[in-house]
Design an enzyme around this catalytic site. Structure first.
Site, short mmCIF file in Angstrom:
data_model
loop_
_atom_site.label_atom_id
_atom_site.label_comp_id
_atom_site.label_asym_id
_atom_site.label_seq_id
_atom_site.Cartn_x
_atom_site.Cartn_y
_atom_site.Cartn_z
N LYS A 136 12.88 5.82 37.24
CA LYS A 136 13.67 5.39 36.09
C LYS A 136 12.82 5.37 34.82
O LYS A 136 11.64 4.99 34.86
CB LYS A 136 14.24 4.00 36.38
CG LYS A 136 15.19 3.43 35.36
CD LYS A 136 15.72 2.08 35.87
CE LYS A 136 16.70 1.44 34.91
NZ LYS A 136 17.26 0.18 35.47
N SER A 211 21.97 0.05 35.03
CA SER A 211 21.22 0.91 34.12
C SER A 211 20.40 2.00 34.83
O SER A 211 19.79 2.83 34.17
CB SER A 211 20.27 0.04 33.29
OG SER A 211 19.35 -0.65 34.11
N SER A 235 21.85 -3.30 38.44
CA SER A 235 21.45 -2.01 37.86
C SER A 235 21.01 -0.97 38.87
O SER A 235 20.88 0.20 38.53
CB SER A 235 20.33 -2.22 36.83
OG SER A 235 20.83 -2.91 35.70
#
Length: 572
Positions: A136, A211, A235
């Site tokens: 990420k 996210s 997330s």
């Protein structure tokens, strides 16, 4: 010829599982590498129930699971360079439809070739040697930006790796690139002015979630077999649910969070945790057990070295089932997925009981109140001159309102039958130090109440909804934060949690009951959702990830035999 697994190799598929004799060599090799064999038992079982993958077409290697890749590397039928080349080809042919990658690691092929060369010389750095993965955007990778979707952070590459990344590199894991995130990591969609919109592989008109949405999209579409994400309010778990894959958030600080960036530094009433996204539970278990804690503890004082435990037999476990939520009921498909999971666990011999958790209203109010306690001043400082994305605008507008006006609007909304929305006017906004301390104390009280409720019923694991709907259309999540109680709960309480795919939305399941704004939003999201993947959430007591993964594996094994299971990778 089949051979029994070593008596000490008790794993997520039960002590009686057998695998072809060829895999016994791999188990012995794992002992040499000092890796707990649960992960190998998981993928050995999976391999013994699948046809041998064809090695004649390297372009199809993206279809292989992480465990299949590891097997091929171990037995010499695959090389890291072949796998990385296939994944790069897959990204180039597919990611223009997704926008899941935000940076490609140019040294991936070079590192793969180096890993292959070392393997030929018998120099294997660890169980992740030569294994490809993505990470990420917000997690530090030396030489690459960690932007959090914020323009002012572009062109400021990390000076060193995050502690977890350092451990992965030590084992010669291969990083393919970094993946997309929403602005400030605080949205149910993945969109920013820096990188644009990321799409869901199942329907590019819908979001992969946030996210860790870019990570979920990449794993679901076969651009990466293993993904590293972070989770403060769902997330990892929400994108896994939206994209039909496995998401895993371990207990806080079992994996190091040093080098994982967030938009509100200093806010610690609720903390984010690094975890992973994979296509199968076996892959998740493999990665969980392959990442050592001792090396991380040397770089992060919050990490306590621990030994992985063998998974228990489900016949000795009590599993609580949460099939709904009075605060915000999940859609029909999620309820059906819970019923499927309950039946599977009963068939596996677990004791299954109904469970009612701490009220979701208390969870939502405490989580949101804590994260907005400085009036969003810290986040706005982090954003700098960037315009706020549409998904965050409703919350930011509420934050700017004077208290008296918010109190008045709360009364008006409540009179209109919008009691859930009215609550937001009470909880969003700047608070005094005393009020923040009271919130932190309230979090602790709620956590202990949940823990005591588990003890009262002797519960080991809970199966519950992951959300209230499947993946939503782009641009529809801004006023839908109150849908996240099932996600907020387990980061607020610091229980390890995961999501496993179970089924997909069927014809006749796209309706929803209710008349307030949130219900109308759910109705809108469900429209046209037929075929979208749906999972369930599985939760264990802190530091009992082995039970969490065992239950997830049992649910997955049953679900894969049923019509409607969302198989990945998705072909776009």
């Amino acid at each position: 010829m089949d051979v029994p697994i070593h008596p000490l190799d008790t794993g997520i598929f039960g002590a009686s599982s057998k695998v072809p004799a060829i895999y016994s060599q791999m188990v012995r090799q794992l002992r040499v590498l000092h890796l707990d064999t649960l992960s190998f038992r998981a993928y050995s079982f999976a391999m013994s129930h699948k046809p041998e993958p064809s090695q004649s077409n390297s372009s199809s290697h993206y279809n292989l699971s992480a465990c299949e890749i590891h097997q091929g590397l171990q037995d010499g039928s695959l090389t890291s360079a072949e796998i990385v080349a296939s994944l790069i080809e897959r990204r180039k042919s597919t990611d223009d439809k997704l926008n899941s990658f935000v940076a490609e690691c140019d040294d991936a092929m070079q590192n793969a070739e180096a890993a292959d060369s070392a393997r030929k010389q018998g120099k294997i750095a660890g169980p992740l040697h030569g294994m490809p993965m993505t990470i990420k955007d917000s997690v530090d990778l030396e030489g690459y930006d960690s932007t959090m979707g914020i323009r002012s952070r572009v062109g400021k590459p990390a000076k060193q790796d995050a502690v977890l990344v350092r451990e992965l590199r030590r084992q010669s894991a291969i990083f393919l690139g970094k993946t997309n995130i929403p602005q400030a990591l605080l949205a149910q969609e993945t969109e920013s002015e820096v990188y644009g919109v990321c799409n869901n592989p199942w329907d590019t008109n819908r979001t992969p979630g946030g996210s860790s949405g870019g990570e979920a999209a990449a794993v679901s579409a076969g651009l990466s077999p293993l993904g590293i994400g972070t989770d403060i309010g769902g997330s990892i778990r929400m994108p896994a649910h939206f994209c039909g894959i496995v998401g895993f958030k371990p207990t806080l600080d079992t994996w190091s969070n040093r080098g994982s960036n967030g938009p509100i530094p200093g806010q610690e009433t609720v903390r984010a945790q690094i975890g992973c996204l994979t296509r199968t539970v076996a892959d998740c278990d493999f990665l969980w057990r392959a990442v050592g804690s001792e090396g991380q503890a040397k770089g992060d004082p919050n990490v306590r070295p621990f030994a992985h435990k063998p998974a228990p037999d489900l016949r000795g476990m009590t599993i609580g089932i949460v099939d709904g939520d009075e605060y915000f009921q999940p859609c029909d498909t999620i309820k059906r997925a819970i019923r499927i999971s309950k039946a599977a666990l009963e068939e596996a011999g677990a004791t299954v009981v109904s469970y009612t958790p701490v009220a979701s209203r208390d969870i939502i109010s405490t989580w949101i109140a804590a994260l907005t306690s400085d009036g969003a001043k810290t986040m706005m400082k982090t954003l700098g001159p960037d315009k706020v994305i549409q998904q965050l605008k409703p919350s930011m507008q509420l934050l700017k309102l004077p208290r008296l006006l918010k109190a008045s609007l709360r009364g008006i909304m409540k009179a209109k039958g919008e009691g859930r929305i009215a609550m937001l006017f009470d909880i969003i906004g700047e608070k005094s130090v005393a009020e923040l301390w009271a919130l932190t104390n309230r979090r602790t009280e709620l956590r202990l109440a949940e823990f005591d409720a588990w003890n009262q019923q002797g519960i080991d694991v809970v199966v519950c909804p992951p959300h209230v709907v499947p993946a939503m259309q782009h641009g529809t999540s801004g006023d839908f934060a109150l849908s996240l109680a099932s996600m907020f709960r387990w980061t607020l309480f610091n229980f390890p949690a995961g999501v496993v795919p179970v089924t997909s939305v069927q014809k006749g399941e796209t309706g929803y009951m209710g008349t307030d704004r949130l219900a109308k939003r759910a109705i809108s999201i469900l429209k046209g959702s037929e075929g979208m993947p749906v999972g369930v959430q599985v939760v264990a007591r802190p530091f009992h990830e082995e039970k969490l993964l065992a239950v997830m594996a049992s649910i997955e094994a049953d679900a894969k035999t049923r019509d409607g299971f969302p198989h990945t990778p998705v072909e776009l």
